[in-house]
Design a protein around this motif. Structure first.
Motif, mmCIF file in Angstrom:
data_model
loop_
_atom_site.group_PDB
_atom_site.id
_atom_site.type_symbol
_atom_site.label_atom_id
_atom_site.label_comp_id
_atom_site.label_asym_id
_atom_site.label_seq_id
_atom_site.Cartn_x
_atom_site.Cartn_y
_atom_site.Cartn_z
ATOM 1 N N GLY A 318 0.850 -1.189 0.000
ATOM 2 C CA GLY A 318 0.000 0.000 0.000
ATOM 3 C C GLY A 318 0.883 1.235 0.000
ATOM 4 O O GLY A 318 1.984 1.224 0.564
ATOM 5 N N THR A 319 0.405 2.302 -0.586
ATOM 6 C CA THR A 319 1.234 3.491 -0.778
ATOM 7 C C THR A 319 1.823 4.010 0.520
ATOM 8 O O THR A 319 3.015 4.309 0.603
ATOM 9 N N TYR A 320 0.993 4.142 1.558
ATOM 10 C CA TYR A 320 1.453 4.756 2.799
ATOM 11 C C TYR A 320 1.853 3.740 3.874
ATOM 12 O O TYR A 320 2.293 4.127 4.960
ATOM 13 N N GLY A 321 1.676 2.459 3.608
ATOM 14 C CA GLY A 321 1.968 1.460 4.633
ATOM 15 C C GLY A 321 3.400 1.534 5.116
ATOM 16 O O GLY A 321 4.339 1.456 4.325
ATOM 17 N N GLY A 322 3.574 1.678 6.439
ATOM 18 C CA GLY A 322 4.920 1.806 6.982
ATOM 19 C C GLY A 322 5.530 3.170 6.718
ATOM 20 O O GLY A 322 6.728 3.273 6.448
ATOM 21 N N ASN A 323 4.716 4.217 6.804
ATOM 22 C CA ASN A 323 5.232 5.581 6.641
ATOM 23 C C ASN A 323 6.471 5.787 7.509
ATOM 24 O O ASN A 323 6.501 5.365 8.665
ATOM 25 N N PRO A 324 7.530 6.445 7.001
ATOM 26 C CA PRO A 324 8.780 6.532 7.763
ATOM 27 C C PRO A 324 8.661 7.246 9.103
ATOM 28 O O PRO A 324 9.317 6.853 10.075
ATOM 29 N N ALA A 325 7.837 8.286 9.197
ATOM 30 C CA ALA A 325 7.668 8.970 10.483
ATOM 31 C C ALA A 325 6.959 8.061 11.486
ATOM 32 O O ALA A 325 7.309 8.015 12.669
ATOM 33 N N ALA A 326 5.959 7.312 11.010
ATOM 34 C CA ALA A 326 5.257 6.376 11.891
ATOM 35 C C ALA A 326 6.180 5.249 12.331
ATOM 36 O O ALA A 326 6.115 4.786 13.476
ATOM 37 N N CYS A 327 7.056 4.792 11.446
ATOM 38 C CA CYS A 327 8.015 3.754 11.819
ATOM 39 C C CYS A 327 8.954 4.258 12.907
ATOM 40 O O CYS A 327 9.245 3.543 13.884
ATOM 41 N N ALA A 328 9.437 5.477 12.762
ATOM 42 C CA ALA A 328 10.312 6.054 13.788
ATOM 43 C C ALA A 328 9.582 6.144 15.114
ATOM 44 O O ALA A 328 10.138 5.823 16.180
ATOM 45 N N ALA A 329 8.331 6.577 15.074
ATOM 46 C CA ALA A 329 7.539 6.676 16.302
ATOM 47 C C ALA A 329 7.325 5.306 16.930
ATOM 48 O O ALA A 329 7.372 5.156 18.159
ATOM 49 N N ALA A 330 7.084 4.289 16.115
ATOM 50 C CA ALA A 330 6.848 2.943 16.642
ATOM 51 C C ALA A 330 8.083 2.405 17.348
ATOM 52 O O ALA A 330 7.977 1.783 18.416
ATOM 53 N N LEU A 331 9.254 2.625 16.785
ATOM 54 C CA LEU A 331 10.481 2.165 17.427
ATOM 55 C C LEU A 331 10.674 2.861 18.767
ATOM 56 O O LEU A 331 11.075 2.236 19.759
ATOM 57 N N ALA A 332 10.350 4.157 18.820
ATOM 58 C CA ALA A 332 10.468 4.891 20.081
ATOM 59 C C ALA A 332 9.431 4.409 21.085
ATOM 60 O O ALA A 332 9.732 4.246 22.269
ATOM 61 N N ALA A 333 8.194 4.187 20.634
ATOM 62 C CA ALA A 333 7.140 3.733 21.549
ATOM 63 C C ALA A 333 7.493 2.389 22.166
ATOM 64 O O ALA A 333 7.281 2.167 23.367
ATOM 65 N N LEU A 334 8.030 1.495 21.376
ATOM 66 C CA LEU A 334 8.416 0.191 21.914
ATOM 67 C C LEU A 334 9.542 0.335 22.935
ATOM 68 O O LEU A 334 9.544 -0.343 23.972
ATOM 69 N N GLU A 335 10.476 1.221 22.679
ATOM 70 C CA GLU A 335 11.535 1.489 23.655
ATOM 71 C C GLU A 335 10.957 1.989 24.973
ATOM 72 O O GLU A 335 11.394 1.586 26.057
ATOM 73 N N VAL A 336 9.958 2.874 24.886
ATOM 74 C CA VAL A 336 9.332 3.398 26.098
ATOM 75 C C VAL A 336 8.631 2.275 26.862
ATOM 76 O O VAL A 336 8.754 2.156 28.086
ATOM 77 N N ILE A 337 7.872 1.456 26.158
ATOM 78 C CA ILE A 337 7.167 0.349 26.811
ATOM 79 C C ILE A 337 8.142 -0.532 27.568
ATOM 80 O O ILE A 337 7.913 -0.903 28.732
ATOM 81 N N GLU A 338 9.260 -0.857 26.942
ATOM 82 C CA GLU A 338 10.215 -1.775 27.556
ATOM 83 C C GLU A 338 11.045 -1.102 28.640
ATOM 84 O O GLU A 338 11.243 -1.661 29.726
ATOM 85 N N SER A 339 11.511 0.117 28.394
ATOM 86 C CA SER A 339 12.387 0.778 29.371
ATOM 87 C C SER A 339 11.627 1.282 30.586
ATOM 88 O O SER A 339 12.173 1.328 31.699
ATOM 89 N N GLU A 340 10.347 1.635 30.412
ATOM 90 C CA GLU A 340 9.548 2.160 31.510
ATOM 91 C C GLU A 340 8.747 1.074 32.231
ATOM 92 O O GLU A 340 7.998 1.370 33.167
ATOM 93 N N GLY A 341 8.878 -0.166 31.793
ATOM 94 C CA GLY A 341 8.160 -1.252 32.455
ATOM 95 C C GLY A 341 6.651 -1.122 32.355
ATOM 96 O O GLY A 341 5.936 -1.370 33.335
ATOM 97 N N LEU A 342 6.142 -0.771 31.177
ATOM 98 C CA LEU A 342 4.716 -0.480 31.062
ATOM 99 C C LEU A 342 3.839 -1.740 31.072
ATOM 100 O O LEU A 342 2.643 -1.645 31.347
ATOM 101 N N VAL A 343 4.423 -2.895 30.784
ATOM 102 C CA VAL A 343 3.645 -4.127 30.955
ATOM 103 C C VAL A 343 3.274 -4.304 32.425
ATOM 104 O O VAL A 343 2.114 -4.554 32.767
ATOM 105 N N GLU A 344 4.256 -4.156 33.290
ATOM 106 C CA GLU A 344 3.988 -4.264 34.725
ATOM 107 C C GLU A 344 3.103 -3.122 35.199
ATOM 108 O O GLU A 344 2.224 -3.317 36.058
ATOM 109 N N ARG A 345 3.305 -1.935 34.646
ATOM 110 C CA ARG A 345 2.466 -0.800 35.040
ATOM 111 C C ARG A 345 1.001 -1.055 34.688
ATOM 112 O O ARG A 345 0.097 -0.701 35.460
#
Length: 444
Positions: A318-345
């Motif tokens: 698809g034309t917009y699938g995996g937009n580069p800005a969204a990909c960058a945000a996703a990598l950062a969001a996953l880092e936050v989830i893991e580094s901040e312990g959001l599963v336990e939170r």
């Protein structure tokens, strides 16, 4: 916890909605199609942590997270910085024309964090509905079969195929047919309303589903079974214990692709990274969106390599699938989830909220059921005889909205109040929000 500069306290300085919001709402009526609704027409100026600030200067407690999107909080600094940095380099090339590394990195991350240690592949898309539709395409392409099994109370999207997969007519399907064919609906293991009692629900619902598939469709004709591990719009229905494992085992035995729709339940929301993990389910395909990118539009299908690679080249994309800005945000969001312990939170949030909500059930007859996992919890409001009570939900939401608490309804009958706070919200705001909810229930 990661937050922005938004002060983490409720503040009401005008009526809700205030004059500035009402002025914009008037402009909206002349510009935006009437078919687009809003739960609470309070126009947002900024948001962060567990607070949404509107254009009138009010600060509302957020128990919605944009429908389970801002799991890491609104405008998390790492998400915003990574997305902004990417926007400064390039905004779009289309991965199918000129690819970029961040798309590959997101797929690598999804292959790592989703359930199962088998070899996986991923594709990136724009929305949850698009992900579910592609999962069905992949299942049909890989199996050579056509039939798709779905469930009562399901919600899977607003495209033609996903409207057909969705159970609820109004407002999602009414007047929009005909829908795609070869879709077969089965009973959901809805413990609170199972005729023979919650203790029998899981095994009985699984047996009914398996019998119907076998007798009415033929297991060898089924390409995919698509199910939410906890139903979202359907009312935060947790499948009764044993239901999902029995279905997964049946699918494995008959070559049916088991698709877990984790669009709303994914990315730490339920106290696991994915809700399938609560009963040890390893889906063949898993669809994700919402919480994947901290508020930017992104979605994915992740699954067994042999299924994902069965589709011919050019058949997915698809034309917009995996937009580069969204990909960058996703990598950062996953880092936050893991580094901040959001599963336990999320587990901590669930323990706090469920304990308090159960006291509401003891105090108020209108609260028929309390359910949920992690930071995805709900109460079902009923009449004295157990019938759904959507009117009570409407009154409670109106009361809470006027006092600065963002709450959402759900359920096939509109009689469920669902709560999806950001995983970075503080306990003080959780308690204050629950106080407002208790006040609203008492006002009934």
């Amino acid at each position: 916890m990661a937050t922005t500069e938004v002060v983490q306290s409720r503040r009401i300085v005008t009526e809700i909605p205030g004059p500035e919001s009402r002025a914009i709402q008037k402009r909206r009526g002349a510009a935006v199609a009437q078919g687009v609704g809003s739960v609470l027409p309070v126009y947002v100026e900024r948001a962060g942590g567990g607070i949404i600030e509107d254009v009138d200067g009010n600060a509302l407690i957020d128990f919605g997270s944009g429908i389970a999107v801002t799991n890491v909080g609104n405008a998390d600094p790492r998400v915003a910085e990574r997305a902004a940095e990417q926007l400064g380099r390039f905004t779009h090339t289309c991965f199918m024309v000129n690819p970029y590394e961040s798309y590959v990195e997101v797929c690598e991350a999804l292959n790592r964090v989703t359930p199962g240690d088998h070899e996986k592949r991923s594709i990136l898309l724009n929305s949850g509905a698009e992900a579910v539709e592609n999962a069905v395409k992949i299942a049909r392409g890989a199996t050579g079969r056509q039939a798709v099994v779905v469930f009562d109370h399901a919600y899977h999207g607003r495209t033609n195929l996903t409207m057909g997969l969705t159970a609820k007519n109004m407002p999602y399907k009414h007047g929009f047919g005909p829908f795609a064919g070869e879709i077969h609906r089965m009973p959901m293991a809805y413990a609170y309303r199972w005729p023979t009692g919650p203790e029998n629900c899981g095994p009985e619902a699984a047996a009914v589903t398996i019998d119907r598939i076998t007798e009415q469709i033929g297991a060898d004709n089924v390409a995919a079974l698509v199910i939410e591990p906890i139903q979202g719009e359907g009312g935060f229905i947790e499948p009764a214990p044993g239901f999902l494992p029995a279905l997964a085992e049946f699918c494995r035995a008959h070559g049916i692709v088991f698709v877990a729709d984790e669009v709303q339940t994914g990315f730490a929301r339920t106290g696991h990274m994915f809700a399938s993990e609560h009963e040890g389910i390893v889906p063949d395909l898993i669809t994700t969106a919402k919480g994947i990118a901290g508020g930017l539009p992104l979605a994915a299908v992740t699954g067994r390599a042999e299924l994902m690679d069965a589709v011919h080249r050019g058949g997915l994309g698809g034309t917009y699938g995996g937009n580069p800005a969204a990909c960058a945000a996703a990598l950062a969001a996953l880092e936050v989830i893991e580094s901040e312990g959001l599963v336990e939170r999320a587990r901590e949030i669930g323990a706090l909220m469920l304990a308090r909500l159960r006291t509401f059930a003891e105090r108020f007859d209108v609260v028929g059921d309390v359910r949920g996992r992690g930071a995805m919890v709900a109460i079902e409001l009923v009449e004295g005889d157990g019938r759904p009570n959507p009117e009570a939900v409407a009154r409670v939401l109106k009361h809470c909205h006027a006092r600065g608490l963002v709450l959402l309804s759900a359920g096939t009958h509109g009689n469920v109040i669902r709560m999806l706070p950001p995983l970075v919200i503080g306990d003080d705001l959780l308690v204050e929000g629950l106080n407002l909810l208790e006040e609203a229930l008492a006002a009934l």
